[in-house]
Design a protein around this motif. Sequence first.
Motif, mmCIF file in Angstrom:
data_model
loop_
_atom_site.group_PDB
_atom_site.id
_atom_site.type_symbol
_atom_site.label_atom_id
_atom_site.label_comp_id
_atom_site.label_asym_id
_atom_site.label_seq_id
_atom_site.Cartn_x
_atom_site.Cartn_y
_atom_site.Cartn_z
ATOM 1 N N ALA A 1 7.595 5.870 3.488
ATOM 2 C CA ALA A 1 6.809 4.991 4.472
ATOM 3 C C ALA A 1 5.291 4.781 3.843
ATOM 4 N N GLY A 2 5.187 5.359 2.495
ATOM 5 C CA GLY A 2 3.798 5.420 1.898
ATOM 6 C C GLY A 2 2.669 6.288 2.500
ATOM 7 N N ILE A 3 3.333 7.136 3.185
ATOM 8 C CA ILE A 3 2.245 8.379 3.891
ATOM 9 C C ILE A 3 2.198 9.403 2.932
ATOM 10 N N VAL A 4 0.701 9.752 2.971
ATOM 11 C CA VAL A 4 0.634 10.852 1.955
ATOM 12 C C VAL A 4 0.771 12.284 2.608
ATOM 13 N N ILE A 5 1.308 13.097 1.842
ATOM 14 C CA ILE A 5 1.678 14.337 2.405
ATOM 15 C C ILE A 5 0.717 15.317 1.997
ATOM 16 N N ILE A 6 0.217 16.115 2.669
ATOM 17 C CA ILE A 6 -0.425 17.485 2.565
ATOM 18 C C ILE A 6 0.413 18.640 2.638
ATOM 19 N N PRO A 7 1.090 19.113 1.795
ATOM 20 C CA PRO A 7 1.901 20.318 2.043
ATOM 21 C C PRO A 7 1.332 21.487 2.556
ATOM 22 N N SER A 8 1.705 22.242 3.340
ATOM 23 C CA SER A 8 1.153 23.193 4.083
ATOM 24 C C SER A 8 1.919 24.439 4.515
ATOM 25 N N SER A 9 1.881 25.412 3.881
ATOM 26 C CA SER A 9 2.613 26.753 4.253
ATOM 27 C C SER A 9 2.469 27.119 5.869
#
Length: 527
Positions: free
Chosen positions: A88-96
């Motif tokens: 979807a073009g959404i930017v992911i902020i990977p978070s533990s």
Amino acid sequence: MIRLEELIPKERYNLTEEFEKHASDHLAIKWQDADGHREEITYNNLLKRANKAANSLTELGLTKGDHVLVIMPRLIDSYVMYLACLKAGIVIIPSSEMLRAKDIQYRLHHAQAKAIISYSPFCQEVDQVTDLPSSLKHKIVLGDAVNSWTSLEPLMDAASDQFEAADTHRDDTAFFPYTSGTTGNPKGVVHTHGWAYAHLRLAAREWLDIKKGDIVWATAGPGWQKWVWSPFLSVLGQGATGIVYNGRFEPEKYLAILQDEQVNVLCCTPTEYRFMAKSANLDSFDLSHIHSAVSAGEPLNEEVMSVFKQHFGIQVRDGYGQTENTLLIGTLKNVDVKVGSMGKPMLEEFIEIVDEDGNPCAPGEIGDIAVRKDLPSLFKHYYKDEERTKKAFCGNYYLTGDRASKDADNYYWFQGRSDDIIISSGYTIGPFEVEDALIKHSAVKECAVVASPDPDRGNVVKAFVVLTDPALTADESLVKDLQNHVKQLTAPYKYPRLIEFVSDLPKTNSGKIRRVELRAREQQVTQ
């Protein structure tokens, strides 16, 4: 030999194209947990489920370019959510899932996040955040229903399993991980769809040597850039089957999974290799299906490599990279191994060891590992941090912050960090974050945190603490109290395993704490 043009995708590019190439009834993921529950999903069904999630997210109003913080554990749905956001073009902020409210609050504000997606057991920590940014419009939960959160599964059940990918450019942001710095808050690292394309060709194909149909176990957990590197991008991008184990690390359990699942490619941390190598029952396991085994995060001990070579005929190969880039240096298959070396640069014309003026060092001379700024697998910049971005570059090079030397054959030899970053069990830990938590304890007047060498974890976090009241009893009870205090305020993996109470801390004339002196002291003590 890899050519530069092989690392650059077409201009209009969405990295999920790499996964859709493998659409079939071939298994994408085989999941299990510590209680023996199992689940499998094919590429076709994984992609369909991701399309349902993408439709559901866009129905909620999330659009291309929005920043979304994702907190998911080792579940198949973690892959689903990452695929859905990217498509979807959404930017992911990977978070533990180990992040605490303070960590989450900072990321939400700094990234101007529009939504947070969390697995239900971790919503409680998010709800401890007292100051949510005005940009945040949605709190989305998977798993059990949670008050004030939007459950995604009912939306997915009603959604179409078809979704047209967003029209993304190769330079559009895909991932936005945070990495610890020596001072201040963590840095937001901007990675594009094109970065992922370059990563697949350098790390997945050349170093990991994953082939279509391989069974791959990369043990990193979601929320870390290493998970994006290997379990997610490298496995699914190569059409392999990924093994996912949602359970605590136990050496013999890991060895059993490697044997029973007939794993072909293994990627885990030096700490995991070290503890497996100490198993008393090594000879009872058959790991003959493994054709590629790699280690990353910190240097791997020679004796551990020898154990795997002796018992299983497996050459464990080192690799070096950072959150800011991808694999930069490594030992490839069928290349002579120099034990103790990091290996050779993946692209020799782009990786160099430079002196303080940015000039290449001669063999044997120690300098900074540097990356040419036009390498396609290098990050774009630190988000909203022009000063730290500028500081990371010297002339035509990005400086990694790590020191090394090279020999006449261009093998690199790691010497240590040029700053105060602590790497423990593969985790990158900034001393500021630990010190900031410690100083909030009423018993702590001053503190300094450094790396202390450890035979199993490479390093552990050690805190030097000056107490507010010298009359306080500096005993094991106080140590435990301080450790638990840190665990409550920041991610538990950052807590100081060692605490030494001191009357004062070494400082410069201007009053700055000399961590370098404390680090040197630790090196001497452990030698």
